[in-house]
Design a protein around this motif. Sequence first.
Motif, PDB file in Angstrom:
ATOM      1  N   ASN A   1       6.317  -0.584   9.166  1.00 31.99           N
ATOM      2  CA  ASN A   1       6.387  -0.164  10.659  1.00 31.99           C
ATOM      3  C   ASN A   1       6.005  -1.372  11.398  1.00 31.99           C
ATOM      4  O   ASN A   1       5.054  -1.609  11.887  1.00 31.99           O
ATOM      5  N   ALA A   2       7.055  -2.511  11.029  1.00 31.32           N
ATOM      6  CA  ALA A   2       6.737  -3.953  11.965  1.00 31.32           C
ATOM      7  C   ALA A   2       5.350  -4.294  11.758  1.00 31.32           C
ATOM      8  O   ALA A   2       4.803  -4.828  12.689  1.00 31.32           O
ATOM      9  N   SER A   3       5.049  -4.436  10.381  1.00 28.90           N
ATOM     10  CA  SER A   3       3.741  -4.897   9.912  1.00 28.90           C
ATOM     11  C   SER A   3       3.495  -6.466  10.429  1.00 28.90           C
ATOM     12  O   SER A   3       2.419  -6.908  10.916  1.00 28.90           O
ATOM     13  N   GLY A   4       4.599  -7.193  10.588  1.00 33.10           N
ATOM     14  CA  GLY A   4       4.399  -8.738  11.032  1.00 33.10           C
ATOM     15  C   GLY A   4       3.718  -9.386   9.751  1.00 33.10           C
ATOM     16  O   GLY A   4       3.070 -10.627  10.349  1.00 33.10           O
ATOM     17  N   ASP A   5       3.224  -8.935   8.748  1.00 29.78           N
ATOM     18  CA  ASP A   5       2.356  -9.900   7.941  1.00 29.78           C
ATOM     19  C   ASP A   5       2.974 -10.105   6.608  1.00 29.78           C
ATOM     20  O   ASP A   5       2.310 -10.504   5.746  1.00 29.78           O
ATOM     21  N   GLY A   6       4.267 -10.001   6.447  1.00 24.15           N
ATOM     22  CA  GLY A   6       5.029 -10.212   5.206  1.00 24.15           C
ATOM     23  C   GLY A   6       4.899  -8.798   4.212  1.00 24.15           C
ATOM     24  O   GLY A   6       5.259  -9.241   3.151  1.00 24.15           O
ATOM     25  N   SER A   7       4.339  -8.005   4.898  1.00 19.61           N
ATOM     26  CA  SER A   7       4.514  -6.782   4.027  1.00 19.61           C
ATOM     27  C   SER A   7       5.651  -6.437   3.071  1.00 19.61           C
ATOM     28  O   SER A   7       5.698  -6.103   2.231  1.00 19.61           O
TER      29      SER A   7
ATOM     30  N   PHE B   1       1.573   8.353  19.431  1.00 20.75           N
ATOM     31  CA  PHE B   1       1.536   7.318  18.621  1.00 20.75           C
ATOM     32  C   PHE B   1       0.741   7.289  17.127  1.00 20.75           C
ATOM     33  O   PHE B   1       1.332   7.217  16.356  1.00 20.75           O
ATOM     34  N   LEU B   2      -0.429   7.954  17.435  1.00 26.95           N
ATOM     35  CA  LEU B   2      -1.330   8.458  16.191  1.00 26.95           C
ATOM     36  C   LEU B   2      -1.986   9.669  16.605  1.00 26.95           C
ATOM     37  O   LEU B   2      -2.456   9.485  17.682  1.00 26.95           O
ATOM     38  N   TYR B   3      -2.033  10.468  15.658  1.00 22.77           N
ATOM     39  CA  TYR B   3      -3.207  11.645  15.960  1.00 22.77           C
ATOM     40  C   TYR B   3      -2.325  12.767  16.598  1.00 22.77           C
ATOM     41  O   TYR B   3      -1.628  12.344  17.601  1.00 22.77           O
ATOM     42  N   PHE B   4      -2.780  13.874  16.192  1.00 27.47           N
ATOM     43  CA  PHE B   4      -2.022  15.238  16.941  1.00 27.47           C
ATOM     44  C   PHE B   4      -0.598  15.209  16.576  1.00 27.47           C
ATOM     45  O   PHE B   4      -0.013  16.588  16.797  1.00 27.47           O
ATOM     46  N   GLU B   5       0.002  14.476  15.939  1.00 28.22           N
ATOM     47  CA  GLU B   5       1.444  14.728  15.745  1.00 28.22           C
ATOM     48  C   GLU B   5       1.693  15.598  14.581  1.00 28.22           C
ATOM     49  O   GLU B   5       2.826  16.438  14.999  1.00 28.22           O
TER      50      GLU B   5
ATOM     51  N   GLY C   1       4.607   9.118  13.537  1.00 30.65           N
ATOM     52  CA  GLY C   1       5.626   9.970  13.796  1.00 30.65           C
ATOM     53  C   GLY C   1       7.067   9.218  13.768  1.00 30.65           C
ATOM     54  O   GLY C   1       8.077   9.664  13.407  1.00 30.65           O
ATOM     55  N   ALA C   2       7.121   8.026  14.479  1.00 32.08           N
ATOM     56  CA  ALA C   2       8.205   7.329  14.660  1.00 32.08           C
ATOM     57  C   ALA C   2       8.574   6.913  13.242  1.00 32.08           C
ATOM     58  O   ALA C   2       9.812   6.583  13.067  1.00 32.08           O
ATOM     59  N   GLY C   3       7.588   6.438  12.475  1.00 29.82           N
ATOM     60  CA  GLY C   3       8.070   5.738  11.120  1.00 29.82           C
ATOM     61  C   GLY C   3       8.518   6.835  10.246  1.00 29.82           C
ATOM     62  O   GLY C   3       9.455   6.470   9.679  1.00 29.82           O
ATOM     63  N   MET C   4       7.763   7.705  10.442  1.00 33.69           N
ATOM     64  CA  MET C   4       8.291   9.008   9.339  1.00 33.69           C
ATOM     65  C   MET C   4       9.825   9.390   9.701  1.00 33.69           C
ATOM     66  O   MET C   4      10.245   9.513   9.112  1.00 33.69           O
ATOM     67  N   ASN C   5       9.946   9.670  10.991  1.00 29.30           N
ATOM     68  CA  ASN C   5      11.216  10.085  11.262  1.00 29.30           C
ATOM     69  C   ASN C   5      12.163   9.187  10.858  1.00 29.30           C
ATOM     70  O   ASN C   5      13.325   9.405  10.399  1.00 29.30           O
ATOM     71  N   LEU C   6      12.060   7.713  10.928  1.00 26.92           N
ATOM     72  CA  LEU C   6      12.939   6.667  10.618  1.00 26.92           C
ATOM     73  C   LEU C   6      13.033   6.780   9.290  1.00 26.92           C
ATOM     74  O   LEU C   6      14.437   6.853   8.706  1.00 26.92           O
ATOM     75  N   GLY C   7      12.189   6.959   8.182  1.00 28.17           N
ATOM     76  CA  GLY C   7      12.325   7.449   6.770  1.00 28.17           C
ATOM     77  C   GLY C   7      13.484   8.634   6.530  1.00 28.17           C
ATOM     78  O   GLY C   7      14.108   8.659   5.778  1.00 28.17           O
TER      79      GLY C   7
END
Length: 335
Positions: free
Chosen positions: A42-48, A209-213, A79-85
Amino acid sequence: MTEPTVLTVILNYRTPDLTIRACEAVLRDMQGLSGELIVVDNASGDGSADRLREAAAAQGWNTDSRFRIVESSRNGGFGAGMNLGMLAGLSDGAAPDFYYLLNSDAWPDPGCIRELRDFLIATPGAGLAASGVRGVDADPHSTAFRFPSASGEFEAAARTGPISRLLRNRIITLPLPPTRTPVDWAAGASLMIRRETFLATGGFDEHFFLYFEETDLCRRAALAGWETWYLPDVCVTHIGSASTGMKVWRRTPQYWFDSRLYYFTKNHGRAYTIGTTLALIAGTLIWRLRQLIRPKPSSDPDGFLNDLITHAARRVLGLAPATPKPVAALPEDSR
């Protein structure tokens, strides 16, 4: 008959070592099952993503098309990340029969994924099935719930025996069910979704973004005629809040207040949202009074009441229900 397929989706945000451990557990548990594992960075930006690719190459996960990494161009939240997957589908372009969503800091017990899949196969009215969740200390986590309500929020904030007894049928967090049972909603740490349910709901509402999704998804599934079930006899081990840091919040982040307000406004309207917020404030004030009478440790982050009031005062006047963002079409059905 072709064996039903499962696509496991793990969302990584700056937890590559935990995600690798989760992948190892999933691939072991999916041996003998038809399906694949996909990790969304999810656009970690840390080399993940590079770290995950190195681990996949070292452990031979890439040899049979059962493992993939998808990199999101933005961190749109859970939610957006899980939808993408889920929308990525299987490697041959087909949509799976079931989607298994697993947190990056969770590891399924042997047989967990098969049990969730087989339960959904055997239970036509069930659209979602959640496993039990335990901590690394083996203590069970509360992950089965009623839908939030004004009285439920009041009870949760007041934390007072007589109020809890009076509102026992409105308490949001359910006592851990001893047997498999339908619930209003369950946490997304270990959750399997039937493809037809995903199609009926359109996936997660990406305004959260997070929570309640998960709460919102299960509610929309219920409105579409699908049940959510909780299966305590199958389980995952879960660290909890590895990506969000919720356990060590000093202040409640803005996105939690945004998600809460959006959930109530979308599902119940502005007037009910105002009433629910007033109920939460009133319950919190009762708890504060109890602390003055008999000192008790506070479980609320610093400044919670002030932040709640400030957020509500700033947002409620101009608040209007939002239309959920459309979800792109699923991969072509292979049936």
